[in-house]
Scaffold this active site. Structure first.
Site, mmCIF file in Angstrom:
data_model
loop_
_atom_site.group_PDB
_atom_site.id
_atom_site.type_symbol
_atom_site.label_atom_id
_atom_site.label_comp_id
_atom_site.label_asym_id
_atom_site.label_seq_id
_atom_site.Cartn_x
_atom_site.Cartn_y
_atom_site.Cartn_z
ATOM 1 N N ASP A 45 51.032 36.727 42.636
ATOM 2 C CA ASP A 45 49.609 36.900 42.366
ATOM 3 C C ASP A 45 48.924 35.547 42.164
ATOM 4 O O ASP A 45 47.795 35.333 42.624
ATOM 5 C CB ASP A 45 49.413 37.783 41.133
ATOM 6 N N CYS A 129 39.588 43.545 45.264
ATOM 7 C CA CYS A 129 40.350 42.809 44.257
ATOM 8 C C CYS A 129 39.648 42.854 42.898
ATOM 9 O O CYS A 129 40.308 42.788 41.856
ATOM 10 C CB CYS A 129 40.575 41.368 44.712
ATOM 11 N N TYR A 133 41.474 46.432 40.584
ATOM 12 C CA TYR A 133 42.088 45.920 39.363
ATOM 13 C C TYR A 133 41.371 46.420 38.122
ATOM 14 O O TYR A 133 42.007 46.772 37.126
ATOM 15 C CB TYR A 133 42.114 44.384 39.390
ATOM 16 N N TYR A 159 42.421 42.920 32.615
ATOM 17 C CA TYR A 159 41.696 43.675 33.640
ATOM 18 C C TYR A 159 40.960 44.891 33.076
ATOM 19 O O TYR A 159 40.168 45.514 33.801
ATOM 20 C CB TYR A 159 42.649 44.059 34.764
ATOM 21 N N GLU A 201 45.895 45.915 48.695
ATOM 22 C CA GLU A 201 46.166 46.014 47.256
ATOM 23 C C GLU A 201 47.373 46.918 47.003
ATOM 24 O O GLU A 201 48.242 46.597 46.190
ATOM 25 C CB GLU A 201 44.933 46.552 46.517
#
Length: 218
Positions: A45, A129, A133, A159, A201
């Protein structure tokens, strides 16, 4: 929420449901995820976010409205400064690490939007993204409840944070506005970009569970 974002969110419902069922995401929720898988994910990541930050910077460069330029430029900065701190706190430096096949493909896709697509497609491509998340993080927070002692509480809280949620809402607002002022072929390309990035994702978390490597040594 209506407009373009509501449409593509519904269009990716199957993919998002599949994300919820990934063993990696389930393990994050209850804390049972093996540490080596989590560390693999954090390294990948961190590497991905370097490319994603460049995509956000490219989005800012292509924007023609001051508010939108400022948003994407600020997001690129926060992507490196804020989220990198989370990764460094868990796995330290990622210098010398090799991006996975999936991570390479995802970043390459965003770079292709930046190089050959328009501002509208790029804005739609960087949105998942944020949104996926935020969605996963907030629901993991609900499931976990008190994060005290949770092995992945710092990830979940990052997040599920209200500031991140506000950034996501702003990204959706901008993307809806772009779609409203775009013609039908452009909106179709935006839709394709959002759907493709959402699929990446899913692939990214699936690759982390498998600790994906390059065949034949890459």
């Amino acid at each position: 929420m209506g407009g373009f974002c509501a449409e593509v969110w519904e269009a990716t419902a199957e993919t998002r449901a599949a994300i919820d069922e990934l063993p990696f995401v389930k393990g994050l929720a209850d804390g049972s995820l093996e540490r080596d898988r989590f560390e693999y994910y954090m390294v990948q990541d961190a590497l991905y976010l370097h490319g994603y930050a460049r995509a956000l910077a490219s989005t800012a460069a292509r924007a023609d409205r001051s508010e939108e330029i400022a948003f994407y430029a600020k997001s690129a900065h926060e992507c490196i400064v804020v989220e990198s701190a989370l990764h460094e706190g868990n796995v330290g430096s990622v210098e010398g690490a090799k991006p996975s096949p999936t991570g390479t493909a995802y970043v390459s896709y965003l770079q292709s939007l930046a190089q050959t697509g328009g501002y509208a497609e790029l804005a739609a491509g960087v949105l998942p993204c944020f949104w996926v998340y935020m969605d996963v993080g907030s629901r993991l927070m609900e499931k976990a409840g008190d994060l005290a002692g949770h092995p992945y509480g710092d990830w979940i809280s990052t997040y599920a944070d209200e500031a991140f949620a506000e950034s996501t809402r702003k990204a959706c607002e901008i993307t809806d506005a772009i779609a409203e002022r775009s013609d039908a072929p452009t909106v179709a390309r935006m839709r394709e970009a959002f759907v493709r990035a959402t699929t990446y994702e899913w692939k990214f978390w699936d690759a982390a569970w498998k600790k994906e490597t390059w065949p034949f040594g890459g």
